[in-house]
Design a protein around this motif. Structure first.
Motif, PDB file in Angstrom:
ATOM      1  N   SER A  52      65.345  41.585  91.805  1.00 32.22           N
ATOM      2  CA  SER A  52      64.720  40.785  90.750  1.00 32.22           C
ATOM      3  C   SER A  52      64.500  41.605  89.483  1.00 32.22           C
ATOM      4  CB  SER A  52      63.379  40.219  91.237  1.00 32.22           C
ATOM      5  OG  SER A  52      63.574  39.331  92.319  1.00 32.22           O
TER       6      SER A  52
ATOM      7  N   ALA B 297      67.840  42.149  87.773  1.00 32.96           N
ATOM      8  CA  ALA B 297      68.280  40.923  87.103  1.00 32.96           C
ATOM      9  C   ALA B 297      67.559  40.746  85.775  1.00 32.96           C
ATOM     10  CB  ALA B 297      68.043  39.718  88.011  1.00 32.96           C
ATOM     11  N   ALA B 298      66.252  41.004  85.778  1.00 35.34           N
ATOM     12  CA  ALA B 298      65.477  40.871  84.540  1.00 35.34           C
ATOM     13  C   ALA B 298      65.925  41.896  83.505  1.00 35.34           C
ATOM     14  CB  ALA B 298      63.989  41.036  84.847  1.00 35.34           C
TER      15      ALA B 298
ATOM     16  N   CYS C 106      70.554  38.786  83.783  1.00 39.75           N
ATOM     17  CA  CYS C 106      71.470  37.950  84.563  1.00 39.75           C
ATOM     18  C   CYS C 106      70.748  37.417  85.796  1.00 39.75           C
ATOM     19  CB  CYS C 106      72.727  38.726  84.960  1.00 39.75           C
ATOM     20  SG  CYS C 106      72.404  40.253  85.849  1.00 39.75           S
ATOM     21  N   HIS C 107      71.417  36.557  86.544  1.00 41.00           N
ATOM     22  CA  HIS C 107      70.805  35.913  87.702  1.00 41.00           C
ATOM     23  C   HIS C 107      70.753  36.894  88.881  1.00 41.00           C
ATOM     24  CE1 HIS C 107      69.998  32.934  90.863  1.00 41.00           C
ATOM     25  NE2 HIS C 107      69.657  32.113  89.883  1.00 41.00           N
ATOM     26  N   ARG C 108      69.761  36.687  89.748  1.00 40.94           N
ATOM     27  CA  ARG C 108      69.624  37.527  90.936  1.00 40.94           C
ATOM     28  C   ARG C 108      70.874  37.478  91.802  1.00 40.94           C
ATOM     29  NH1 ARG C 108      66.749  36.151  94.586  1.00 40.94           N
ATOM     30  NH2 ARG C 108      65.980  38.112  95.458  1.00 40.94           N
ATOM     31  N   ARG C 109      71.508  36.297  91.878  1.00 42.68           N
ATOM     32  CA  ARG C 109      72.727  36.163  92.692  1.00 42.68           C
ATOM     33  C   ARG C 109      73.847  37.036  92.129  1.00 42.68           C
ATOM     34  NH1 ARG C 109      71.304  30.568  93.165  1.00 42.68           N
ATOM     35  NH2 ARG C 109      72.689  30.039  91.458  1.00 42.68           N
ATOM     36  N   THR C 110      73.908  37.138  90.810  1.00 39.72           N
ATOM     37  CA  THR C 110      74.923  37.983  90.183  1.00 39.72           C
ATOM     38  C   THR C 110      74.691  39.445  90.540  1.00 39.72           C
ATOM     39  OG1 THR C 110      75.143  36.459  88.317  1.00 39.72           O
ATOM     40  CG2 THR C 110      75.942  38.713  87.983  1.00 39.72           C
TER      41      THR C 110
ATOM     42  N   SER D  92      73.070  40.615  93.176  1.00 37.44           N
ATOM     43  CA  SER D  92      73.350  40.797  94.604  1.00 37.44           C
ATOM     44  C   SER D  92      74.846  40.891  94.866  1.00 37.44           C
ATOM     45  CB  SER D  92      72.749  39.638  95.414  1.00 37.44           C
ATOM     46  OG  SER D  92      71.343  39.637  95.330  1.00 37.44           O
TER      47      SER D  92
END
Length: 222
Positions: free
Chosen positions: A174, A177-178, A182-186, A188
Motif C-alpha cells: 500500500s 502504491a501511494a 499506482c494501484h496496489r494490484r499494479t 503486486s
C-alpha cells in the motif's frame, strides 16, 4: 561413537515430521530439537547442544525479531562456529546459493532431493566435510556459464526495480502504491514479475537476493 545430535528447523510442521521420520530410520543420530521460526531456533541452539543443524533457508519470522535466509545462516556461523549446517531450500537463485555455501562449511540441497541425499549431507557434515545436492550443483554450474551475461537485475523494468527497492526498504504494498501513484494490484504484479525474473519465490527470498546481489544494482535502474 556417540550419537550425532541434530536440530531440525522448518516453518512447515509436515516437513519436520517427514525429516524426523526419515532420520529415525538411521542408527547413530538423535533429533534433539525442532524449531519453526528463526527466534525459536536461536533459543533452541542456546539451550540444546547439537552437532548438526538441518534448516530451511526461507523461514519467515512473524515478529521480525530475527531475520531468516542468508542473514540467519551467517548469524549461526558467527555464534556457533563449530556447528555444522545443512541447508534445505526451494530457492534456485545461484547468487543466494553461492553466498550460502561460500565459506566451504555449509552443506546445501534442494527440498526436491531424496532423503538419501539429506542423509549423505548429514554424514558429510558430521565428518567435517560438506555436501551439495544435485540440484544445487546444477544451479551453481549453470550460473558460472552465464557469468558473462548481464546480472538478472539488469533485466528488470524501471518500475519493477523501483518496486523492489521500496519493498526491501521496508515499505508495504500500500505504501509503495501511494508513493508511485499506482494501484496496489499494479505494485503486486510488478513485484511478482520481478521475483520470477530473479528466481526467488517469496518475500524473504527477495530480501536474501538483494542482500547477496547488492542494492546499488537496483539503484542504477531508477
Amino acid at each position: 561413537m556417540a550419537n550425532t545430535r541434530i536440530i531440525l528447523a522448518d516453518d512447515h510442521p509436515f516437513v519436520l515430521l517427514g525429516v524426523r521420520s526419515a532420520l529415525d530410520a538411521h542408527v547413530g543420530v538423535s533429533v534433539v530439537g525442532e524449531a519453526i521460526t528463526p527466534t525459536l531456533l536461536i533459543e533452541l541452539l542456546r539451550s540444546t547442544p547439537c552437532d548438526v543443524l538441518v534448516t530451511d533457508l526461507s523461514m519467515p519470522e512473524p515478529s521480525g525479531a530475527v531475520e531468516d535466509g542468508l542473514s540467519l545462516v551467517r548469524r549461526i556461523r558467527d555464534e556457533w562456529p563449530l556447528l555444522r549446517i545443512v541447508v534445505m531450500t526451494m530457492l534456485t537463485n545461484a547468487a543466494i546459493l553461492r553466498a550460502v555455501v561460500s565459506d566451504g562449511t555449509v552443506s546445501a540441497l534442494s527440498k526436491t532431493e531424496s532423503m538419501d541425499q539429506l542423509w549423505q549431507a548429514i554424514e558429510a557434515s558430521r565428518s567435517g566435510g560438506t555436501y551439495l545436492g544435485r540440484s544445487i550443483n546444477k544451479a551453481l554450474a549453470e550460473s558460472w556459464k552465464e557469468e558473462q551475461e548481464p546480472p538478472p537485475v539488469a533485466r528488470l523494468s524501471r518500475l519493477q526495480a523501483e518496486v523492489v527497492k521500496l519493498f526491501v526498504s521496508g515499505q508495504s504494498i500500500s505504501e509503495i502504491a501511494a508513493a508511485l501513484g499506482c494501484h496496489r494490484r499494479t505494485v503486486s504484479r510488478q513485484k511478482r514479475e520481478a521475483m520470477v525474473k530473479l528466481g526467488v519465490t517469496n518475500g524473504p527470498g527477495l530480501f536474501s537476493y538483494v542482500r547477496a546481489h547488492g542494492i546499488p544494482s537496483f539503484e542504477s535502474h531508477i
